[in-house]
Design a protein around this motif. Sequence first.
Motif, PDB file in Angstrom:
ATOM      1  N   LYS A  55      -3.943   6.233   4.226  1.00 34.69           N
ATOM      2  CA  LYS A  55      -2.710   6.908   4.644  1.00 34.69           C
ATOM      3  C   LYS A  55      -1.447   6.159   4.237  1.00 34.69           C
ATOM      4  O   LYS A  55      -0.455   6.786   3.850  1.00 34.69           O
ATOM      5  CB  LYS A  55      -2.727   7.110   6.163  1.00 34.69           C
ATOM      6  N   THR A  56      -1.430   4.848   4.371  1.00 37.26           N
ATOM      7  CA  THR A  56      -0.225   4.072   4.079  1.00 37.26           C
ATOM      8  C   THR A  56      -0.612   2.762   3.392  1.00 37.26           C
ATOM      9  O   THR A  56      -1.769   2.361   3.396  1.00 37.26           O
ATOM     10  CB  THR A  56       0.564   3.720   5.361  1.00 37.26           C
ATOM     11  N   HIS A  57       0.372   2.115   2.810  1.00 42.07           N
ATOM     12  CA  HIS A  57       0.289   0.778   2.237  1.00 42.07           C
ATOM     13  C   HIS A  57      -0.576   0.714   0.976  1.00 42.07           C
ATOM     14  O   HIS A  57      -1.535   1.476   0.808  1.00 42.07           O
ATOM     15  CB  HIS A  57      -0.222  -0.258   3.240  1.00 42.07           C
ATOM     16  N   ALA A  58      -0.185  -0.182   0.109  1.00 40.59           N
ATOM     17  CA  ALA A  58      -0.999  -0.676  -0.995  1.00 40.59           C
ATOM     18  C   ALA A  58      -0.655  -2.166  -1.065  1.00 40.59           C
ATOM     19  O   ALA A  58       0.162  -2.607  -1.869  1.00 40.59           O
ATOM     20  CB  ALA A  58      -0.688   0.043  -2.299  1.00 40.59           C
ATOM     21  N   GLN A  59      -1.271  -2.909  -0.173  1.00 43.66           N
ATOM     22  CA  GLN A  59      -0.828  -4.261   0.180  1.00 43.66           C
ATOM     23  C   GLN A  59      -1.617  -5.323  -0.583  1.00 43.66           C
ATOM     24  O   GLN A  59      -2.795  -5.153  -0.887  1.00 43.66           O
ATOM     25  CB  GLN A  59      -1.023  -4.462   1.682  1.00 43.66           C
ATOM     26  N   ALA A  60      -0.918  -6.442  -0.879  1.00 41.52           N
ATOM     27  CA  ALA A  60      -1.516  -7.617  -1.516  1.00 41.52           C
ATOM     28  C   ALA A  60      -2.160  -7.290  -2.861  1.00 41.52           C
ATOM     29  O   ALA A  60      -3.364  -7.486  -3.054  1.00 41.52           O
ATOM     30  CB  ALA A  60      -2.530  -8.280  -0.588  1.00 41.52           C
ATOM     31  N   PRO A  61      -1.401  -6.773  -3.836  1.00 42.47           N
ATOM     32  CA  PRO A  61      -1.986  -6.460  -5.146  1.00 42.47           C
ATOM     33  C   PRO A  61      -2.631  -7.691  -5.773  1.00 42.47           C
ATOM     34  O   PRO A  61      -2.041  -8.773  -5.809  1.00 42.47           O
ATOM     35  CB  PRO A  61      -0.780  -5.970  -5.959  1.00 42.47           C
ATOM     36  N   THR A  62      -3.868  -7.501  -6.249  1.00 42.95           N
ATOM     37  CA  THR A  62      -4.697  -8.596  -6.765  1.00 42.95           C
ATOM     38  C   THR A  62      -5.304  -8.147  -8.079  1.00 42.95           C
ATOM     39  O   THR A  62      -6.161  -7.261  -8.099  1.00 42.95           O
ATOM     40  CB  THR A  62      -5.809  -8.929  -5.745  1.00 42.95           C
TER      41      THR A  62
END
Length: 342
Positions: free
Chosen positions: A45-52
Amino acid sequence: PPLKHNAPMTGIDSNTAPLQQSLPRWRLHKRRMVLRPPANHPQWKTHAQAPTLLKLSRERWIVYFAGRDDRNRSRVYGAELDPADLSVRCIYPDTVLDLGGHGSFDEHGVGPGTAICADGRIWLYYTGVRRNNDCTYVAGIGIAESIDGGRSFRRNQQNPVIGADADSPWGATTPTVLIEGKTWVMWYSSFWAWRDVDGKPEPIYDIHQAFSDDGFIWRTSRKAALSFASDDEGGLIRPQVLRHGRGQLLIMASRGWRDFRQSSPNSYRFVYARSTDGDTWTRDPDAIEIDPADTADGWDSEMRCYPWLVEDEQRSFLFYNGNDFGRHGFGVGELLPVEKVP
């Protein structure tokens, strides 16, 4: 009064004088959004956090990130990028790593730390979270392996490779793993306290290091490798090291210990340190200029956090999250020495 870590707060010098005038200044420019959460996903639903980012070949780059469901629980998702322009080729339809089972250290959330290839195998070091009650949680660092070319991962063990201990009583998160010669090196955030802020507990964490001979059994260091420069800081996360000649530039995110969740001077921001030996670091607030002409939509105008450095031939890119801890996705900027900026 400010909290103090029970371990010695050494390893970084809060003196902000530059180490060497010969080391270049950098500029982060051409900043732009790369990926936003999809509008109609049944779970994400939300966020696309800490791209790795994982570079599997010159043509195939995979980026992993944490997306949240409607109960605020994170799972790891993935997408493939075009190395030429960093546009999104495809988003994997299924989770790359799902929640752990009932009672596990990663029952209530998982997020990527480092994806790495070693000995012909693909590993994912990740953060797992188990809620302690409605407000606090305990975190650990897990390891998982892919057998389908990086499209999904399965856990190699149910317990964390680094978890809560005497020096990190609330656990460890967001590992950055490197292989230097025959030694595996990990930087991670050590959660060593919760502080009451206006009746709500907020975590306090700095950076520790761990070392391994095989990537599974880790030796942690009792002292902080990167600690607070002042009593105003309350969290340090995800250090990335850019090597240039004999010098090294470290980029990480720092926040204050209160009033950091919304737009304020205490929100996550990038901070920098320089070193000539990789051991002692000197804060340098002017090491990187953020080009103000970019990103007209203002996606990173209030916050910049969870940096991930990618070096590719003569190019250096910094992937990161912007406002609200990456609620609206993640972006990228190119790092160039100031004198080479067109």
